[in-house]
Design an enzyme around this catalytic site. Structure first.
Site, PDB file in Angstrom:
ATOM      1  N   TYR A  68      -2.117  10.652  10.567  1.00  0.00           N
ATOM      2  CA  TYR A  68      -2.432   9.382  10.594  1.00  0.00           C
ATOM      3  C   TYR A  68      -4.281   9.301  10.918  1.00  0.00           C
ATOM      4  O   TYR A  68      -4.827   8.558  10.354  1.00  0.00           O
ATOM      5  CB  TYR A  68      -1.829   8.621  11.744  1.00  0.00           C
ATOM      6  CG  TYR A  68      -0.686   7.949  11.380  1.00  0.00           C
ATOM      7  CD1 TYR A  68      -0.621   6.692  10.553  1.00  0.00           C
ATOM      8  CD2 TYR A  68       0.349   8.704  11.125  1.00  0.00           C
ATOM      9  CE1 TYR A  68       0.537   6.256   9.842  1.00  0.00           C
ATOM     10  CE2 TYR A  68       1.609   7.973  10.601  1.00  0.00           C
ATOM     11  CZ  TYR A  68       1.600   6.940   9.778  1.00  0.00           C
ATOM     12  OH  TYR A  68       2.834   6.455   9.589  1.00  0.00           O
ATOM     13  N   HIS A 121       3.721  -4.556   7.977  1.00  0.00           N
ATOM     14  CA  HIS A 121       4.077  -3.125   8.435  1.00  0.00           C
ATOM     15  C   HIS A 121       2.858  -2.429   9.411  1.00  0.00           C
ATOM     16  O   HIS A 121       2.836  -1.485   9.792  1.00  0.00           O
ATOM     17  CB  HIS A 121       3.844  -2.138   7.005  1.00  0.00           C
ATOM     18  CG  HIS A 121       4.977  -2.300   6.332  1.00  0.00           C
ATOM     19  ND1 HIS A 121       4.921  -1.932   5.098  1.00  0.00           N
ATOM     20  CD2 HIS A 121       6.058  -3.067   6.394  1.00  0.00           C
ATOM     21  CE1 HIS A 121       6.001  -2.411   4.288  1.00  0.00           C
ATOM     22  NE2 HIS A 121       6.992  -3.009   5.261  1.00  0.00           N
ATOM     23  N   SER A 193       4.896  -1.106  -5.468  1.00  0.00           N
ATOM     24  CA  SER A 193       5.762  -0.502  -6.194  1.00  0.00           C
ATOM     25  C   SER A 193       7.342  -1.217  -6.002  1.00  0.00           C
ATOM     26  O   SER A 193       8.144  -0.986  -7.049  1.00  0.00           O
ATOM     27  CB  SER A 193       6.104   1.046  -5.740  1.00  0.00           C
ATOM     28  OG  SER A 193       6.406   0.899  -4.403  1.00  0.00           O
TER      29      SER A 193
HETATM   30  C1  BJW Z   1      -2.019  -0.241  -8.216  1.00  0.00           C
HETATM   31  C2  BJW Z   1      -3.243   0.317  -8.553  1.00  0.00           C
HETATM   32  C3  BJW Z   1      -4.323  -0.635  -8.767  1.00  0.00           C
HETATM   33  C4  BJW Z   1      -2.024   2.069  -8.043  1.00  0.00           C
HETATM   34  N1  BJW Z   1      -4.110  -1.899  -8.936  1.00  0.00           N
HETATM   35  N2  BJW Z   1      -2.022  -1.577  -8.443  1.00  0.00           N
HETATM   36  C5  BJW Z   1      17.504  -1.735   1.203  1.00  0.00           C
HETATM   37  C6  BJW Z   1      18.103  -0.816   0.194  1.00  0.00           C
HETATM   38  C7  BJW Z   1      17.827   0.343   0.518  1.00  0.00           C
HETATM   39  C8  BJW Z   1      17.043   0.937   1.664  1.00  0.00           C
HETATM   40  C9  BJW Z   1      16.511   0.005   2.471  1.00  0.00           C
HETATM   41  C10 BJW Z   1      16.945  -1.402   2.348  1.00  0.00           C
HETATM   42  N3  BJW Z   1      16.406  -2.217   3.390  1.00  0.00           N
HETATM   43  C11 BJW Z   1      15.853  -1.204   4.263  1.00  0.00           C
HETATM   44  C12 BJW Z   1      16.111  -0.068   3.722  1.00  0.00           C
HETATM   45  C13 BJW Z   1      15.386   1.217   4.289  1.00  0.00           C
HETATM   46  C14 BJW Z   1      14.027   1.394   4.029  1.00  0.00           C
HETATM   47  C15 BJW Z   1      13.587   1.373   2.786  1.00  0.00           C
HETATM   48  O1  BJW Z   1      13.113   0.438   2.282  1.00  0.00           O
HETATM   49  N4  BJW Z   1      13.732   2.521   2.061  1.00  0.00           N
HETATM   50  C16 BJW Z   1      13.288   2.737   0.441  1.00  0.00           C
HETATM   51  C17 BJW Z   1      12.608   3.855   0.690  1.00  0.00           C
HETATM   52  C18 BJW Z   1      14.568   2.611  -0.050  1.00  0.00           C
HETATM   53  N5  BJW Z   1      13.318   0.161   4.682  1.00  0.00           N
HETATM   54  C19 BJW Z   1      12.910   0.357   6.164  1.00  0.00           C
HETATM   55  O2  BJW Z   1      13.247   1.250   6.986  1.00  0.00           O
HETATM   56  C20 BJW Z   1      12.178  -0.910   6.794  1.00  0.00           C
HETATM   57  N6  BJW Z   1      12.806  -1.229   8.203  1.00  0.00           N
HETATM   58  C21 BJW Z   1      14.063  -1.855   7.861  1.00  0.00           C
HETATM   59  O3  BJW Z   1      14.656  -2.178   6.972  1.00  0.00           O
HETATM   60  O4  BJW Z   1      14.613  -2.220   9.214  1.00  0.00           O
HETATM   61  C22 BJW Z   1      15.967  -2.886   9.342  1.00  0.00           C
HETATM   62  C23 BJW Z   1      16.441  -1.649   9.438  1.00  0.00           C
HETATM   63  C24 BJW Z   1      16.440  -0.909  10.567  1.00  0.00           C
HETATM   64  C25 BJW Z   1      17.312   0.181  10.942  1.00  0.00           C
HETATM   65  C26 BJW Z   1      18.104   0.261  10.027  1.00  0.00           C
HETATM   66  C27 BJW Z   1      18.635  -0.487   8.860  1.00  0.00           C
HETATM   67  C28 BJW Z   1      17.802  -1.453   8.781  1.00  0.00           C
HETATM   68  C29 BJW Z   1      10.868  -0.474   7.521  1.00  0.00           C
HETATM   69  C30 BJW Z   1       9.796  -0.154   6.245  1.00  0.00           C
HETATM   70  C31 BJW Z   1       8.524   0.385   6.557  1.00  0.00           C
HETATM   71  C32 BJW Z   1       7.609   0.836   5.690  1.00  0.00           C
HETATM   72  N7  BJW Z   1       6.508   1.422   6.316  1.00  0.00           N
HETATM   73  C33 BJW Z   1       5.507   2.049   5.512  1.00  0.00           C
HETATM   74  C34 BJW Z   1       4.517   2.930   6.331  1.00  0.00           C
HETATM   75  C35 BJW Z   1       3.686   2.250   6.965  1.00  0.00           C
HETATM   76  C36 BJW Z   1       2.839   2.991   7.922  1.00  0.00           C
HETATM   77  C37 BJW Z   1       1.851   4.078   7.148  1.00  0.00           C
HETATM   78  O5  BJW Z   1       1.276   3.646   6.307  1.00  0.00           O
HETATM   79  O6  BJW Z   1       2.075   5.304   7.089  1.00  0.00           O
HETATM   80  O7  BJW Z   1       4.713   1.226   4.771  1.00  0.00           O
HETATM   81  S1  BJW Z   1       6.068   3.071   3.978  1.00  0.00           S
HETATM   82  C38 BJW Z   1       5.046   2.752   2.819  1.00  0.00           C
HETATM   83  O8  BJW Z   1       5.745   1.836   1.898  1.00  0.00           O
HETATM   84  C39 BJW Z   1       3.941   1.775   3.585  1.00  0.00           C
HETATM   85  C40 BJW Z   1       3.993   0.723   2.506  1.00  0.00           C
HETATM   86  O9  BJW Z   1       3.339  -0.514   3.023  1.00  0.00           O
HETATM   87  C41 BJW Z   1       4.922   0.498   1.954  1.00  0.00           C
HETATM   88  C42 BJW Z   1       5.024   0.008   0.640  1.00  0.00           C
HETATM   89  O10 BJW Z   1       4.468   0.882  -0.458  1.00  0.00           O
HETATM   90  P1  BJW Z   1       3.628   0.149  -1.593  1.00  0.00           P
HETATM   91  O11 BJW Z   1       2.415  -0.774  -0.881  1.00  0.00           O
HETATM   92  O12 BJW Z   1       4.329  -0.401  -2.616  1.00  0.00           O
HETATM   93  O13 BJW Z   1       2.804   1.581  -2.160  1.00  0.00           O
HETATM   94  P2  BJW Z   1       3.355   2.525  -2.900  1.00  0.00           P
HETATM   95  O14 BJW Z   1       2.532   3.825  -2.976  1.00  0.00           O
HETATM   96  O15 BJW Z   1       4.739   2.655  -3.065  1.00  0.00           O
HETATM   97  O16 BJW Z   1       2.945   1.838  -4.543  1.00  0.00           O
HETATM   98  C43 BJW Z   1       1.668   1.569  -5.015  1.00  0.00           C
HETATM   99  C44 BJW Z   1       1.538   0.512  -6.277  1.00  0.00           C
HETATM  100  O17 BJW Z   1       0.333   0.248  -6.791  1.00  0.00           O
HETATM  101  C45 BJW Z   1       2.184   1.313  -7.474  1.00  0.00           C
HETATM  102  O18 BJW Z   1       3.118   0.398  -8.025  1.00  0.00           O
HETATM  103  C46 BJW Z   1       0.942   1.706  -8.361  1.00  0.00           C
HETATM  104  O19 BJW Z   1       1.494   1.531  -9.964  1.00  0.00           O
HETATM  105  C47 BJW Z   1       0.216   0.519  -7.878  1.00  0.00           C
HETATM  106  N8  BJW Z   1      -1.231   0.658  -8.108  1.00  0.00           N
HETATM  107  N9  BJW Z   1      -3.086   1.927  -8.551  1.00  0.00           N
HETATM  108  C48 BJW Z   1      -3.022  -2.416  -8.638  1.00  0.00           C
HETATM  109  N10 BJW Z   1      -5.762   0.093  -8.963  1.00  0.00           N
END
Ligand code: BJW
Ligand code: ZN
Length: 250
Positions: A68, A121, A193
């Site tokens: 971090y 987040h 994503s």
């Molecule tokens: C461009 C570009 C350019 C590149 N122009 N675009 C339902 C189904 C399955 C699992 C779950 C579900 N519900 C919940 C879950 C579990 C889990 C989850 O989702 N897991 C998945 C892996 C499946 N979710 C959670 O745990 C959440 N909490 C929750 O649900 O609580 C209730 C609960 C609690 C306990 C038990 C059960 C339920 C919390 C999620 C927290 C996410 N936190 C993070 C880290 C934050 C801190 C940090 O930064 O370190 O947030 S994870 C990370 O992913 C970060 C981001 O905000 C988040 C999203 O990512 P994002 O922004 O989409 O980035 P990327 O890298 O994935 O994609 C980049 C995109 O940009 C790509 O598409 C590229 O193509 C594009 N791109 N250049 C435009 N120039």
């Protein structure tokens, strides 16, 4: 056939209200690695879903702390890009009928002039005790330290004020985001994503309420496939183009 850029501009021209959902891709052109790209170099050896989880922090607080602090330095060095600025201009155009919902933990939207912002987040600039929740102001020493500092109130460990996997999103922020995408005429999604829930549900909530969704992403992902329009490109290029089309006389 209507070009995607023309179709997106037409949808925005006809919209009275706009919600925007952003992800890490919007900050990529500012030099902030996307979440799934943040594991370069030394960090490539670690699973991001372990680093960004309470389990990962419990297992190795120092490792997570150093990750971090390195990312915080990167965010502080970064500057907003034309995509962030185009989003701030859209806010100026829609006024109170606008909400920006971001998954990003950086403050580049605010630095570009966005004001109506909901952070789903948390923030990489905020720190608090993992046990008692007391806020903690980072010192220069903390930033260089190999381990998280102790909480001044209870002695437990300080952690970043972000939402990790397995943790609840801030309830009010999520409810507001959900209500907005259902009610807004258009939801513009950029740089995400769609892999992380519950944020990934928001575009589908908009579509389920018969609203239009514009997706801006260089890759074609699940949200692009479901969206009303997919603008295939970088947000730093596609969003200014969209704004120019919108501001040009029809
Ligand atoms: C461009 C570009 C350019 C590149 N122009 N675009 C339902 C189904 C399955 C699992 C779950 C579900 N519900 C919940 C879950 C579990 C889990 C989850 O989702 N897991 C998945 C892996 C499946 N979710 C959670 O745990 C959440 N909490 C929750 O649900 O609580 C209730 C609960 C609690 C306990 C038990 C059960 C339920 C919390 C999620 C927290 C996410 N936190 C993070 C880290 C934050 C801190 C940090 O930064 O370190 O947030 S994870 C990370 O992913 C970060 C981001 O905000 C988040 C999203 O990512 P994002 O922004 O989409 O980035 P990327 O890298 O994935 O994609 C980049 C995109 O940009 C790509 O598409 C590229 O193509 C594009 N791109 N250049 C435009 N120039
Ligand atoms: Zn404490």
């Amino acid at each position: 056939m209507e070009q995607p850029l023309d179709e997106a501009a037409r949808l925005l021209r006809g919209a009275g209200s706009l919600a925007i959902l952003t992800g890490a891709g919007v900050s990529a052109e500012s030099g902030v690695p996307t979440f799934r790209d943040a594991q370069t170099g030394f960090w490539a050896r670690f699973d991001p879903e372990t680093l960004a989880s309470p389990r990962g922090f419990d297992a190795d607080p120092g490792l997570v702390w150093r990750w971090y602090m390195e990312r915080l330095r990167g965010v502080e060095r970064a500057e907003p890009n034309p995509g962030h600025r185009a989003i701030a201009r859209l806010e100026a155009r829609f006024g109170e009928e606008f909400l920006l919902i971001t998954q990003n933990v950086d403050d580049l939207h605010e630095r570009a002039g966005s004001r109506r912002v909901v952070h789903l987040h948390g923030s990489i600039a905020r720190y608090l005790c993992r046990r008692c929740g007391a806020p903690h102001v980072l010192t220069p020493t903390d930033r260089e330290a190999p381990h998280p500092p102790p909480c001044a109130a209870c002695g437990d460990l300080v952690r970043p004020g972000v939402v990790w996997f397995g943790e609840m999103l801030p309830v009010e922020a999520l409810q507001r985001a959900d209500a907005w995408v259902r009610a807004a005429d258009v939801t513009l999604v950029a740089g995400t994503s769609g892999a992380v829930y519950p944020a990934a549900d928001l575009p589908y909530a908009a579509l389920g309420a018969s609203r239009s969704v514009i997706d801006v992403n260089p890759e074609r992902g699940p949200i692009s496939a479901a969206a009303t329009v997919h603008l295939q490109g970088r947000s730093g290029e596609a969003l200014p183009q969209l704004l120019a089309r919108l501001e040009a006389p029809a």
